[in-house]
Design an enzyme around this catalytic site. Sequence first.
Site, PDB file in Angstrom:
ATOM      1  N   ASP A  17      43.903 -16.344  28.433  1.00 21.63           N
ATOM      2  CA  ASP A  17      43.481 -16.353  26.996  1.00 21.63           C
ATOM      3  C   ASP A  17      44.406 -17.223  26.209  1.00 21.63           C
ATOM      4  OD1 ASP A  17      41.463 -14.728  27.361  1.00 21.63           O
ATOM      5  OD2 ASP A  17      41.993 -12.894  26.470  1.00 21.63           O
ATOM      6  N   ARG A  97      55.609  -5.700  18.573  1.00 26.74           N
ATOM      7  CA  ARG A  97      54.961  -6.826  17.759  1.00 26.74           C
ATOM      8  C   ARG A  97      55.620  -7.591  16.657  1.00 26.74           C
ATOM      9  NH1 ARG A  97      52.326  -7.049  22.097  1.00 26.74           N
ATOM     10  NH2 ARG A  97      50.101  -6.290  22.084  1.00 26.74           N
ATOM     11  N   ASP A 126      46.792  -5.331  16.315  1.00 28.91           N
ATOM     12  CA  ASP A 126      47.921  -6.430  16.548  1.00 28.91           C
ATOM     13  C   ASP A 126      47.817  -7.665  15.553  1.00 28.91           C
ATOM     14  OD1 ASP A 126      49.020  -4.782  18.618  1.00 28.91           O
ATOM     15  OD2 ASP A 126      47.718  -5.564  20.252  1.00 28.91           O
ATOM     16  N   SER A 177      41.838  -4.090  29.132  1.00 24.49           N
ATOM     17  CA  SER A 177      42.709  -5.107  28.338  1.00 24.49           C
ATOM     18  C   SER A 177      43.939  -4.135  28.500  1.00 24.49           C
ATOM     19  CB  SER A 177      42.117  -5.272  26.747  1.00 24.49           C
ATOM     20  OG  SER A 177      43.127  -5.604  26.135  1.00 24.49           O
TER      21      SER A 177
HETATM   22  N1  ARG Z   1      45.815   0.636  20.525  1.00 25.72           N
HETATM   23  C1  ARG Z   1      47.422   0.354  20.532  1.00 25.72           C
HETATM   24  C2  ARG Z   1      48.006   0.073  19.520  1.00 25.72           C
HETATM   25  O1  ARG Z   1      47.219  -0.334  18.552  1.00 25.72           O
HETATM   26  C3  ARG Z   1      47.388  -0.656  21.751  1.00 25.72           C
HETATM   27  C4  ARG Z   1      47.289  -2.220  21.578  1.00 25.72           C
HETATM   28  C5  ARG Z   1      47.346  -2.813  22.845  1.00 25.72           C
HETATM   29  N2  ARG Z   1      47.073  -4.125  22.589  1.00 25.72           N
HETATM   30  C6  ARG Z   1      46.240  -4.948  23.414  1.00 25.72           C
HETATM   31  N3  ARG Z   1      46.364  -6.108  23.286  1.00 25.72           N
HETATM   32  N4  ARG Z   1      45.857  -4.530  24.394  1.00 25.72           N
HETATM   33  O2  ARG Z   1      49.306  -0.096  19.610  1.00 25.72           O
END
Ligand code: ARG
Length: 403
Positions: A17, A97, A126, A177
């Site tokens: 991606d 992040r 994110d 994912s």
């Molecule tokens: N739901 C989790 C969070 O918001 C995991 C996010 C993981 N990100 C991803 N791109 N798979 O912290």
Amino acid sequence: MTEQRNKVVLAYSGGLDTSVMIAVLRERYDLDVVAVHVDVGEAPDEGRLTARAKEAGACDVRFVAAREEFAEHFILPALKANAVYQGTYPLSAALSRPLIAKHLVRIAHETGAVAVAHGATGKGNDQVRFDLSTRALDPNLRIIAPQREHNMNRDEAMAFAAARGIGVPTTKKSPYSIDENFWGRSMEGGVLEDLATPPPDDVWGWTVDPRKAPDTPEDLVLRFEAGVPVALDGRRLPLLQLIEEVHARACAHGVGRIDMLENRIVGIKTRELYECPAATVLIRAHADLEAAVIDRHLYAFKRQVDDAYANLIYAGHWYAPLREALDAAIASIQRVVDGEVTVRLFKGSATVVARRGNGILYDKNLSTYGEGDAFDHRAAEGWIDIEALPLSTYRRLHPVELS
Ligand code: ARG
């Protein structure tokens, strides 16, 4: 003379991606791309990653070794706050992040870029964390999220990559994912979207199946100083190394598997699976010791601080002044969090079974029901009379039905 194009700094994971995104930013946004990979512990191959980004058309590639920084400046504050979202999720992805955003902004300034970009979608958390962090660090930078604007699916991304000679990963793509760093691994999508289906075995990438874990429990002794884990089984270790060792030992006992229905920032509920072995053990140990060295009023307050801290991390408010205020309260409390905690690992569980420390407020002479009881039993009587006053005053007027 060729004209200088504006630059964008892209958060580059090295996957399909974000590789495609390099070409998208060049072609559709007319920008030169500085691809930045911030290493928070997902074991990338630096050489291959760089080659891939170049192949996809990046004008510059940066690899930022950030594991220590992640441990010291993001995980440690979260550990001192016993930070778990909805009482369950140790915030592994959420914590990385603001760190990634910080390096994107720093490199944007170094390279004179006008924008930063990331591959987050328009319905996840994110995007919020990247964008809020970027706004806090430099409100003048433009933020580009091509996935949010175009929502390209995997087949389209593959076709796009093939048409431009961008290497498509040869390894079979996971049906989930996944995001990982040494505080945790998160898995979503695929069959997990059916709430009634228990997690299939293939979703777990780190931990041993608890049913196949050793039949003998293993104890792990963690020493904390001022709230910081400083030694494991009597060996002093730098924080990152300590986390990695706890990780390995917890994985072997199947510790840290989580299956939850999560309240996302954008208002939806999603099924999220996590493996957070080190976080599970360390937070449990820290919280246990902390509770032993503070009185019940401060304990009740700290629970609120912890909850506020977890919500703040989840919501992407890392660079808010609220965090600084909470950090100050937490630092004041951590001054007395010294001691040793024994955590027993056994078939998926991590249980605190012993604690030692000079600051522990437990006083056996006061607690004992045996010899040497120093507690003044009669003192309780008068105290209860006063504690009961508002209750009895109210209930004289509004009695509770007894039948
Ligand atoms: N739901 C989790 C969070 O918001 C995991 C996010 C993981 N990100 C991803 N791109 N798979 O912290």
